[in-house]
Structure formats: C-alpha cells, structure tokens
Design a protein around this motif. Structure first.
Motif, PDB file in Angstrom:
ATOM      1  N   ASN A 122     -14.786   4.088   5.892  1.00 14.80           N
ATOM      2  CA  ASN A 122     -13.937   4.303   4.732  1.00 14.80           C
ATOM      3  C   ASN A 122     -12.145   5.355   4.595  1.00 14.80           C
ATOM      4  O   ASN A 122     -11.913   5.284   3.190  1.00 14.80           O
ATOM      5  N   MET A 123     -11.527   4.513   5.814  1.00 12.46           N
ATOM      6  CA  MET A 123      -9.796   4.750   6.416  1.00 12.46           C
ATOM      7  C   MET A 123      -9.170   4.303   5.087  1.00 12.46           C
ATOM      8  O   MET A 123      -9.105   3.117   5.392  1.00 12.46           O
ATOM      9  N   ASP A 124      -8.807   4.828   4.046  1.00 10.75           N
ATOM     10  CA  ASP A 124      -7.803   3.551   3.248  1.00 10.75           C
ATOM     11  C   ASP A 124      -6.189   3.394   4.207  1.00 10.75           C
ATOM     12  O   ASP A 124      -5.272   2.116   4.681  1.00 10.75           O
ATOM     13  N   SER A 125      -6.009   4.391   5.486  1.00  5.28           N
ATOM     14  CA  SER A 125      -4.517   3.965   5.778  1.00  5.28           C
ATOM     15  C   SER A 125      -4.553   3.115   6.827  1.00  5.28           C
ATOM     16  O   SER A 125      -3.919   3.281   7.424  1.00  5.28           O
ATOM     17  N   MET A 126      -5.505   2.036   7.579  1.00  7.28           N
ATOM     18  CA  MET A 126      -5.994   1.354   8.057  1.00  7.28           C
ATOM     19  C   MET A 126      -6.694   0.071   7.834  1.00  7.28           C
ATOM     20  O   MET A 126      -7.836  -0.327   7.596  1.00  7.28           O
ATOM     21  N   PRO A 127      -6.001  -0.530   6.732  1.00  6.06           N
ATOM     22  CA  PRO A 127      -6.915  -1.691   6.217  1.00  6.06           C
ATOM     23  C   PRO A 127      -6.924  -2.841   7.177  1.00  6.06           C
ATOM     24  O   PRO A 127      -7.721  -3.455   7.307  1.00  6.06           O
ATOM     25  N   GLU A 128      -6.000  -2.676   7.873  1.00  5.77           N
ATOM     26  CA  GLU A 128      -6.756  -3.845   9.582  1.00  5.77           C
ATOM     27  C   GLU A 128      -7.112  -3.396  10.282  1.00  5.77           C
ATOM     28  O   GLU A 128      -8.572  -4.916  10.021  1.00  5.77           O
ATOM     29  N   LEU A 129      -7.759  -2.444  10.742  1.00 12.10           N
ATOM     30  CA  LEU A 129      -9.171  -2.045  11.054  1.00 12.10           C
ATOM     31  C   LEU A 129     -10.027  -1.890   9.876  1.00 12.10           C
ATOM     32  O   LEU A 129     -11.245  -2.516  10.561  1.00 12.10           O
ATOM     33  N   GLN A 130     -10.027  -2.093   8.599  1.00  9.40           N
ATOM     34  CA  GLN A 130     -11.316  -2.186   7.634  1.00  9.40           C
ATOM     35  C   GLN A 130     -11.658  -3.873   7.542  1.00  9.40           C
ATOM     36  O   GLN A 130     -12.997  -4.364   7.653  1.00  9.40           O
ATOM     37  N   LYS A 131     -10.764  -4.516   7.377  1.00  9.60           N
ATOM     38  CA  LYS A 131     -10.558  -6.716   7.420  1.00  9.60           C
ATOM     39  C   LYS A 131     -11.633  -6.549   8.778  1.00  9.60           C
ATOM     40  O   LYS A 131     -12.312  -7.072   8.483  1.00  9.60           O
ATOM     41  N   LEU A 132     -10.750  -5.776   9.924  1.00  7.64           N
ATOM     42  CA  LEU A 132     -11.727  -6.401  11.847  1.00  7.64           C
ATOM     43  C   LEU A 132     -13.374  -6.445  10.976  1.00  7.64           C
ATOM     44  O   LEU A 132     -14.072  -7.253  11.522  1.00  7.64           O
ATOM     45  N   GLN A 133     -13.527  -5.076  10.356  1.00  9.22           N
ATOM     46  CA  GLN A 133     -14.383  -4.400  10.624  1.00  9.22           C
ATOM     47  C   GLN A 133     -15.619  -5.261   9.865  1.00  9.22           C
ATOM     48  O   GLN A 133     -16.449  -5.629   9.987  1.00  9.22           O
ATOM     49  N   GLN A 134     -15.373  -5.721   8.613  1.00 16.45           N
ATOM     50  CA  GLN A 134     -15.571  -6.372   7.481  1.00 16.45           C
ATOM     51  C   GLN A 134     -15.997  -8.392   7.777  1.00 16.45           C
ATOM     52  O   GLN A 134     -16.929  -8.202   8.310  1.00 16.45           O
ATOM     53  N   LEU A 135     -15.299  -9.025   9.043  1.00 13.35           N
ATOM     54  CA  LEU A 135     -14.997  -9.699  10.078  1.00 13.35           C
ATOM     55  C   LEU A 135     -15.977  -9.725  10.602  1.00 13.35           C
ATOM     56  O   LEU A 135     -17.098 -10.874  10.649  1.00 13.35           O
ATOM     57  N   LYS A 136     -16.649  -8.426  11.327  1.00 14.63           N
ATOM     58  CA  LYS A 136     -17.257  -7.952  12.424  1.00 14.63           C
ATOM     59  C   LYS A 136     -18.910  -8.470  12.128  1.00 14.63           C
ATOM     60  O   LYS A 136     -20.102  -8.173  12.207  1.00 14.63           O
ATOM     61  N   ASP A 137     -19.180  -7.207  10.276  1.00 13.44           N
ATOM     62  CA  ASP A 137     -20.088  -7.660   9.837  1.00 13.44           C
ATOM     63  C   ASP A 137     -21.070  -9.015   9.565  1.00 13.44           C
ATOM     64  O   ASP A 137     -22.382  -8.595   9.795  1.00 13.44           O
ATOM     65  N   GLU A 138     -19.208  -9.343   8.362  1.00 13.32           N
ATOM     66  CA  GLU A 138     -20.272 -10.636   8.313  1.00 13.32           C
ATOM     67  C   GLU A 138     -21.008 -11.765   8.857  1.00 13.32           C
ATOM     68  O   GLU A 138     -21.420 -11.967   9.459  1.00 13.32           O
ATOM     69  N   THR A 139     -20.019 -11.862  10.269  1.00 10.57           N
ATOM     70  CA  THR A 139     -20.131 -13.094  11.126  1.00 10.57           C
ATOM     71  C   THR A 139     -20.920 -12.163  12.650  1.00 10.57           C
ATOM     72  O   THR A 139     -21.542 -12.989  13.479  1.00 10.57           O
TER      73      THR A 139
END
Length: 1125
Positions: free
Chosen positions: A572-589
């Motif tokens: 939920n950290m907004d300061s690290m958008p790159e991390l959030q994107k990678l997390q989302q990708l990992k969750d989906e694939t």
C-alpha cells in the motif's frame, strides 16, 4: 473388586487388585509372616478362620505357591545385615540363606511342575518382552513392533501390552493361536478398523455372541438398531489400562511374581532403545552411555559462555525430538479435495487418520504432498497449512506454493509428509551465541542480572509523563499506574498479570510511553502469534506507527491486524509505484522474469527497511525477532508479553538485539512453556526466564484488580494462587446477564461441580483419554445454556485431553438436540488454547475417572488456575470427585464447592446437593517454589549445598566470621520465611515470595580490598563495559575496619561460581510461618537487632523494589548505601 468384571467366577483367585499385587511384588515380607491376609475375602465375610473353612483348596494352593517366594527377600536381608569386616563371613551368610532357600524350594511340590524351571530354560518366542510371562492365553502380539506382551500389570499401573501400545504408538494386535480365542486379529465387525483403542464390544441378544465394533462411527450409528444390537451397551476392550479378561487372560499372581520384575522407568527406557534398536533387551539398559542426562539448568551462571553451554544442548535435544516427531508423521493413501483460493492459489483439503496427539499442527506449518498413483505423472508440491482441525470438521487445508503439474482431477493415492523447519531452533542457538560473544548485545546491567550476579541497582533518568493513561486506551487503576511508573525507571522489570487484570492494556501503555521518549523503535514480542496480534491491536489504538512483522509462511493467514503487517503495508506504499506495478504483475501471472524478479526483490528490501526504520513499534513473535530483516537493527527498549510461556532461549532471541531496558510480562501461576522433549523439560528447559528471575529475588510488580470474573468465581483462584491479593474490579451485579434464564443451584453463585460417575477410556490415538458419560453431560449443559439465552460463541468448553475434545466435537454435532450449526460455534479446546482468553461461560470436563491411574496432568495447579479463570459469568465443572479428591489441590476445590453448596448431582432440571464426603483438606504448602503458594514451577539444583566452604555449607561452623550477625542467624535462613517483617509495617507486598537471601558480601569473599573502596568495579578480562559489580555502593568509610571486612582479607569462602544457588533452603529458620495459609502474613520477626533501624531502611529499600536489598539492609552502617533510591 467385582468378580464379574473379570469373567467367570471359577477364576476369582487368579486376579488381584493392584494394591495387593504391589504388596506381593514388593517382596519385602519375611517367611515368618503368614500369607492368609492376601487371600480374597470369602463369601462368609467372617475372619480368617471363616475363609479357611470356606475354600480350603484354593487357600492351600495359594499358600503353597506364594510362601516359597517369601524366602527370596530373606536372602537379601541376610546379606545386608552382615556388615562385619570379614568378607568370608558375609559370603557365608549369603550362601547359608541361599542353601536354606533352595532346600525349602526343593521340598515344595508346585502344581505347575513344568513351570518350576521358569527362568532356567530359554523363553519361547511368544514370551512377554517385558516380563517373560508366556502363557498363550495371557499374551498378545503387537502387529507393528512384532513383539509379544502379556496382559499383567506387574509393578506398573497398566498391563504390559497396553503400556507398550501407548509408548510405541502402535494400535493393532493379534491373539495367540493356542489361546482360548485362537489366532484372531482384533478388528471392527462393521468396518474392519483394527485400532484396539477404538474397539469395544456389544453383547448381542443371543448371549453367546460378542460383537466387536469401533467406538466411532460404527457403535454410534443409528443403523445398529436394525441388527438388534443395543449400542448403549457398548464397552471398550481396554478398561483401566488392561484388556478385558475374557479376551486376554490376566496372568495369575503366582505367574506375575515369578516373572521378571520390571519398573515403569525401565519400560520407558526400553521403549526408547527399541526405536533405534528393535532387538535391544533389558540388559542393554545397563550399558554405559545409553541414557545420559543433559546438564541441568542453573540459577546463576558464571558467564554467558557457561549459559550457552548449558542451554545449547537443551535446545538441540528439543530440536532433534521435534524433527523426529514431524518426520515420523508420514501418512499414505490420503484422499485430497482440491479447491482454488481467492488469491488464485491451489488449496488441498484432506483429513489425516488420527495423528498422534503430540503433533501440534499450526497454521503456517509446511507440508509436502506427493502423488503416488499411476493415473498421472508422479508429483510433489509443498504448501503451508491454512486450516487445522476445528469444530467445523477435522479437515486440514494447505495452500500450495506453486500448482504447476498438480493432479487436481485426482482425489486418491496421495502421501503427506511434514516438512521440519529448523529456523526457530537455529535462531535460539544463534541468540545464545550472540549473548556470549557480542559485547553490544545487551547492556552490562542486564547481562549480569540475567546471569544472576549481584549488581548495584540503577535507575533510568527519564521524564515521567504527567498522565499515565495512554490515549485511546482505558484509564489505569492504581496497581497499573504503579507498574507503568516503576517500569519506566528501571532497566529490568517483571510484571505479573493474574487473569483479567488488564495485562495487555498495561503493556500497551508502557510501550506507548517508551516510544514517546524518542529512543528509536520499541520491540514488542510474545511467544505466540495470537498474543502478538492482541497486543498489536491495543498498541495501534494509541495512534503509534506500528509494524507487525510476520513469518513469510504466515503472510497468507488472515488476522485482526493484517493491515499492519509489513507485507501489506508495503503493497500500500504510494511512494514506490514501480514496486506496486511489479507486485501486481507477479500476482496476476504468478512468475516474473529473472530481471524483473531481481528488481522486485531489491525494491521490496528498500521498502521494508524504510518502513521498519520509521516505525514507532515493531511487533513480532520471540522467534520472529531473529528475522534477518531485523538483524541490522538495535532496540533499546524491549517488552516481552506472555514471557512465562516462552523458554529461556526463546526469550533471548529478542533480548540480544541491544536491550538496555527489558520488561517481561507474564504470570508464572499460569501455564509455562510447552517443551515436547521430556529429557529437555526435566533438565529445566520448561522453566521460563521470568520464573528464574523471580527465584533470584527480582520481585515482580503484580497487577491486583481483576475485571473479568464474577466475584464468586475469583475467590478460589485468588486465595489459592495469589495469596488472596486479587481485588474485584467488577461487582456481582455487573456479572448478571440480562435475559438469561438459568437456574444455578445457589442463585448468588454462578458455579457448580456436576458429579459424574462414568469411567475414562483411552482415546483412539492411544496417548489421550475420553469419557463418554462426561461428554453426554457436557452436551446437556451446553444445550441448557443455549436454551437459557446464552449465545454459542459465549460458551467455551475446556478439556485437558485431545481425545475428549475430538470426541465432544463429534458427539455434540451428532447427538445434540439443537441445530448442528449452534454447536459448531461453541468453542471446544484444550486448557492451553484458552490461555489468555475469556468466555462468558466455561464448562470444564475433567475426563479422568479410574481406580489406579491417578489424574495425569490435571495434577498441574497451573492448568487448574487457567481453566477456572476464563469465565466472566459462570463456571461449571463436570468430573468424578472420587478420583479427583485424592489430589490435595482438587480436594481443596471440592471442599470449597461443597461448603458453598454447589457440589451437585441428579438430573439438570432437578439438581440436588451431593452427599459425597471428602477428607479434610490439608493446608496447601508449597515447599519447593517460593514463587507462589501452590505453584511447582521452579527448577532447583542443590549441588551448591554440597560444596565444602561455600556459603551454604553448614558442616563447618568454625570458619564463620565471629560476627554478631552470624550468631543470631543460620546463614541459610537469613531472612525469615516470607516477607514477614515487612508485612507488619503494611508495606505493599506484591508477592508472597521467599527471597533468596543475598548474603553480606563480606562472608562470600567477594569484596575487593578494604570495604572503604567498595565502589570500585572488578574488571573481567576481555569484557569491556561488563565488569562484575561486586560490593555495596558507597558505604561509610569507617566500615572498612569493622568485622565485615574480615573475609575480604582472607578470601576464605568461595564465591557464587560453584554452580547454582541452592534453593533447598526454603525450609527456613521459621518453618512454622511458611505453613500459614498465605492470606495472613506472618508477624514481625522478633529478632532484637532488627529494631527501628531496620524499619527505616525497609521503608526506603523495599517499596516493592525489584531486588531485595538483603546485603545492604543488614549492614550496620545506617542507610547510606541506599540513598540513591
């Protein structure tokens, strides 16, 4: 003893009550004693002569066979009596008596001639592996261990076959082919189940037939009624830890006497040996090195290396045991039900045939699932447990790490292995090592205090808050305020929180104030995840920034504080958008490319560090504090909640992260740590750090106002476990439920003991017990409570036995008269699972009811304390008073209930007072542990008492300084039993603790140089900043010439390094005071020299201070040494 219980009456003389068997087995009677008193009473019931006339045949036979054995003990008696210097004489005496004995034997005509030579010829293969009895009708073959055992008790409480089945965890048996029933494998007529602990029989309507059925499900099925069997007649095959005598004959007393005499300890050791060497015999037990005991924990340690050398091996013992236990749990032919979780991960559900009750399966444990069939390629996957058996069913669910290739269409032919992880044990070992090696791991003061050295007390200079109550938390009472205030000023404090006294609120308030002081993050730990979550929730209410650090394997498990968990805060950290994107990708694939994975990991590490560094409070389990993510951090303030449930090495994991201020919260009158390995537990691993510090004389600050129980419920636990010091923060009116219509036997006392007469049975695991009569009564009471208006989630059912828990869950759902869903919401669990929690109503099922076995670990006073203190509105105990009243503590409880007219029997809608009588309760005096009046928690070791010249050596009075101090005092009984002299001055005594006296430094030879220079530190080589502080602060210089400095010159007596401080001296110089009921404090000690001077010191030194100022209070030089307090 009823004859019918054992089959046809022609065999009446064959069987014996154990009490009699023990008399015979003890072999201590001389031949001049007549054996008539051992015969069973005859029908006429007249004296001996009547018996003799009645059954001459039986009696003479018994006489003839028993009497010769009485000659054997005489041999040993003779041998012991000859203690002259002449060896020839000694041997002569023995030879004589042997000759006499064998002559006597030769003249006797045994009826069983072929068995005369019982021990001279080799025993047949089917002889009992313990005692050698080989009558085919008496022996049973264990299908798993491939050995034979008899159905005789010998010198133990259960028959040899049952002893073996329980110890070796075997469950299937076959009878001997020459026995009355032929070579029969015992199995259920209906389903073929072969677990003898589950099997029982129903006499069919035609009396010659007996049907074997298993207890569940076959005997409890309604379909039985068609086959005209009456399932209410079902009885287990094993009763009072013996097979029924019509199934397997019980060897006669003569056979048991002539057999090899084996004790329960030998049996245990033999079973241990068989695990590694199945052919081992009793003789192998004698070999050196077979059963080496580990070194016992001490009370004081010379240094941290000694500490590590003692605890390291104990942790290893526990680790090895745990590993063996987990790895032996492999199970085949498991049926799996597949499902898909919300997070798109595969979930496998399965039930394990009754696992061994030692196995504690927890959420987060790893399990390896393998497919062994031929319908799909071989596969194995690892997952962690997300559901364990509970009221909703005995299924276990695991979430697989990766579901690639999982045969999700196939339900059968799986194998389950438990994956043992050494993480927690490795972290404990590493903490012990850090403590020994790393100077900065803890402050010098805490280092010495933990090792039990005497050190000058220090106070922490800190700004005390104006208001002690923390924002967002309830107001504190006087004892809580006192605790918070005292703890903030001390580097090491213990807080004792009896049940319902607001321990969690007090801990959260302390943490709040510590973090406001701005000394970096505060580390908060507890041994269990539940305890950590509860405390985290409270601390979060104060508005502090809290991070809950979970083990990786538990990240998927939901908890009330999941939103505070580190992994969730990162996503939920907004300061690290790159991390959030990678997390989302990992969750989906599910997978990332290797470059992305690398980047993802680096970003995640940075985010974790940032969150942890900025937190006010970090919460995790004790073992979790060894997480590599905390490795680089130092914590000045550390609070450990429920510390009495953690082993010492477990407590050390957080402590070595730089502790300068350590707070241990707990209650050593409730359950201690769980140690699986008996050897390690016996050596002292099961004693918590909190307990050891209490015995060392650091006095816990006790919270005194309880807000949980109805005052009638708190009276007994308060008087027995807390010296009557608990005050009630709630009134009886607060604890009357609105709209609740239940008839208590005494309307103003919401409690009763429901007398139940059923017998216990061994549960299907073989290692636990159940009691069907009690289960039926518990169901009736639960139904009555539900009908009276209690909600199902307000009722808790506590039972100490896993077998009873599992039986109750099934019984309530199948036999309860209300809807199954209601019973599912009623929590049924062990005492351990309820620790730290509360319910409105508690029903306690005691289970134990037998003639010979005792009451097992119902004996543990701490278990009883926890069970009795969980309820807010009402407690109902279901048990068999006859079995329980033999134990002093239960005897007190039953007498207490009887006095209050709440010991009842009869149908629930018409309860009447029970007329049972109990022996008068003895005064409860706990001689072994000064920590609480009836708590046997401390571990002792009296070796120091044996060291000549040590402070505890009483043999040599000449060597003592000729000091007035010693003329009035036995060194060991320096302080009267209990804080007697203080009580008379109405000081608040938080604890009826017999303080280990701190001997004046003078006669311990621990001063350096003249007393005038006592403030000096005694440096220890190589330990900067950790000098051992000896001596007593700045005493007046004039004292250097007094008698006190004598010992410092000659250094005659030895220091504490002689091993542990012996605790044998609790029987002190005024034993009579010890035995007073703990409520009335002993009078002021009359010793003349104590006078007013002592009082003035006491006022200063003992206002509940953490260490007993023993040595200083007794110096004659006024109060100077105490001025800094």
């Amino acid at each position: 003893m009823s004859v019918e219980a054992y089959g046809p009456s022609s065999q009446t003389l064959t069987f014996l009550d154990t009490e009699e068997a023990e008399l015979l087995g003890a072999d201590t009677q001389g031949s001049e004693y007549d054996f008539t008193d051992f015969t069973l009473p005859s029908q006429t019931g007249g004296g001996d002569s009547g018996g003799r006339e009645q059954a001459p045949g039986a009696l003479t036979r018994r006489r003839r066979t028993v009497n010769p054995l009485a000659c054997f003990p005489l041999v040993f008696v003779c041998a012991l009596q000859v203690n002259g210097p002449d060896e020839g004489l000694l041997n002569g005496g023995v030879d004589d008596s042997v000759a006499k004995a064998s002559q006597l034997l030769a003249e006797l005509n045994f009826e069983e001639d072929e068995e005369d030579t019982y021990y001279t010829k080799d025993l047949p293969l089917h002889a009992c592996s313990y005692c050698g009895i080989h009558d085919p009708a008496c022996v049973v073959y264990c299908n798993t261990s491939k050995k034979w055992f008899c159905n005789g008790r010998g010198n133990t409480s259960g028959s040899h076959i049952v002893n073996h089945l329980v110890r070796a965890k075997c469950k299937e048996v076959t009878l001997h082919k020459d026995g009355p029933l032929g070579e029969t494998v015992l199995e259920c007529y209906n389903c073929g189940c072969r677990n003898v602990f589950l099997l029982g029989f129903i006499p069919a309507k035609a009396d010659s037939v007996v049907v074997l059925l298993c207890r569940q499900p076959c005997a409890s099925q309604s379909s039985l009624k068609d086959i005209n069997w009456d399932s209410s007649q079902w009885q287990p095959l094993i009763q009072d830890r013996c097979f029924l005598s019509w199934l397997v004959k019980i060897p006669s007393e003569q056979e048991q006497l002539r057999a090899r005499q084996i004790t329960a300890q030998q049996i245990n050791k033999l079973e241990e040996l068989w695990k590694d060497n199945p052919t081992a015999t009793l003789e192998d037990l004698e070999k050196p090195g077979v059963d080496e005991e580990p070194q016992h924990v001490l009370l004081r340690y010379e240094d941290a290396y000694q500490y590590q050398n003692i605890f390291g091996p104990l942790v290893k013992l526990e680790a090895d045991y745990d590993k063996k236990l987990k790895e032996s749990q492999t199970q085949d032919n498991i049926t799996v039900r597949w499902d898909l979780g919300l997070n798109k991960k595969r979930i496998a559900y399965f039930t394990l045939p009754k696992t061994d009750s030692d196995m504690r399966l927890m959420q987060g444990d790893e399990i390896c699932l393998r497919y062994k069939g031929d319908l799909a390629p071989l596969w194995k996957g690892i997952g962690h447990v997300i559901k364990v058996p509970d009221n909703y069913g005995d299924e276990i669910a695991i979430e697989l790490r990766s579901s690639v290739g999982a045969p999700v269409e196939i339900p059968h032919n799986f194998q389950v292995d438990f994956v043992w992880k050494s993480t927690s044990f490795d972290r404990m070992q590493s903490a012990l090592k850090t403590f020994a090696v790393d100077e900065t791991s803890v402050s010098g003061y805490i280092y010495h205090k933990l090792l039990g050295h005497e050190v000058e007390d220090v106070t922490i200079k800190c700004q005390l808050p104006k208001r002690f109550t923390a924002q967002g938390l309830p107001d504190l009472n006087h004892s809580q305020v006192y605790a918070v205030k005292t703890v903030l000023q001390r580097p090491l404090s213990l807080i004792q929180g009896p049940p319902g006294t607001g321990k969690t609120v007090t801990s959260a308030t302390i943490v709040y104030h510590l973090s406001r002081q701005g000394n970096g993050p505060v580390l908060v730990c507890a041994p269990s995840n539940i305890a950590v979550d509860q405390l985290t929730e409270k601390i979060d209410k104060t508005g502090l920034k809290v991070v809950r650090l979970c083990a990786k394997s538990r990240e998927a498990i939901e908890s009330p504080v999941s939103f505070l968990a580190l992994h969730n805060q990162i996503s939920n950290m907004d300061s690290m958008p790159e991390l959030q994107k990678l997390q989302q990708l990992k969750d989906e694939t599910g997978e990332l490319s290797s470059a992305d994975e690398k980047r993802y990991r680096a970003l995640k590490r940075t985010a974790e560090r940032e969150l942890l560094m900025n937190a006010d409070v970090i919460c995790c389990t004790c073992v979790g504090a060894g997480d590599p993510r905390l490795a680089k951090m130092q914590f000045r303030s550390i609070l450990i909640d429920e510390s009495t449930q953690a082993t010492e090495p477990e407590c050390m994991v957080p402590v070595v992260l730089g502790a300068k201020q350590l707070i241990l919260v707990g209650d050593h009158c409730q359950l201690g740590p769980v140690v699986m390995c008996k050897k390690a537990a016996k050596a002292g691993l099961s004693q918590s750090l909190f307990e050891r510090l209490v015995v060392l004389g650091i006095r816990p600050i006790r919270l005194q106002v309880q807000y949980r129980m109805h005052p009638a419920l708190s009276a007994f636990p308060s008087n027995i476990f807390y010296e009557g010091s608990l005050q009630n923060g709630v009134t009886a009116a607060d604890r009357i439920k609105k709209g609740f219509d239940f008839q208590w036997p005494q309307p103003d006392k919401p409690m009763f003991f429901y007398v139940t007469q059923g017998q216990e049975e061994i549960a299907s695991s073989g290692t636990s017990y159940l009691n069907r009569t009690e289960a039926a009564n518990v169901e009736k009471i639960t139904t009555r409570l539900l009908k009276a208006g209690a909600k199902p989630d307000q009722i808790g059912i506590i039972t100490p036995y896993e077998g009873q828990r599992s039986y109750l869950v099934q019984y309530m759902q199948f036999s309860g008269s209300l809807h199954t869903k209601l019973y599912q919401q009623v929590e049924i669990a062990s005492v351990d699972a309820f620790q730290g929690r509360e319910k409105d109503f508690i029903i306690l099922s005691c289970v134990r009811a037998n003639e010979h076995q005792g009451i097992g670990f119902l004996n543990d006073p701490r278990r009883l304390n926890v069970a009795l203190t969980r309820a807010k509105y009402g407690v109902i105990i279901v048990g068999n008073p006859k079995a329980l009243s033999k134990q002093p503590l239960w005897n007190n409880l039953l007498n207490n209930y009887k006095e209050q007219k709440v010991l009842v029997e009869g149908p629930l809608n018409n309860l009447r007072e029970s007329l049972m009588q109990f022996s008068k309760p003895r005064k409860l005096v706990n001689t072994i542990n000064p920590g609480g009046r009836f708590m046997s928690t401390a571990m002792y070791d009296a070796r120091e008492a044996l060291i000549p010249g040590s402070a505890y050596d009483r043999s040599n009075t000449a060597g003592r300084p000729s000091n007035m101090y010693f003329q009035t005092h036995d060194q060991i009984g320096m302080i009267g039993a209990g804080p007697g002299h203080m009580a008379a001055m109405n000081l608040p005594i938080p604890f009826n603790l017999v303080m280990p006296p701190m001997p004046p430094p003078s006669y311990l030879g621990q001063t350096n140089g003249p007393a005038a220079g006592r403030g000096a530190m005694k440096g220890k080589p190589g330990r900067g900043g950790r000098q051992r502080v000896r001596g007593s602060g700045n005493l007046g210089a004039g004292q250097g010439n007094g008698p006190n400095s004598q010992a410092s010159q000659d250094g005659a007596s030895q220091s504490f390094s002689q091993g542990p401080l012996t605790q044998g001296y609790i029987s002190m110089s005024q034993p009579s005071q010890m035995s007073q009921p703990g409520l009335s404090q002993p009078e002021l000690s009359q010793d003349s020299y104590l006078g007013d001077e002592f009082k003035s010191q006491i006022d200063v030194a003992l206002s509940q201070d953490s260490t007993y100022q023993g040595e200083r209070a007794y110096q004659h030089g006024g109060v100077t040494g105490l001025s800094q307090y």
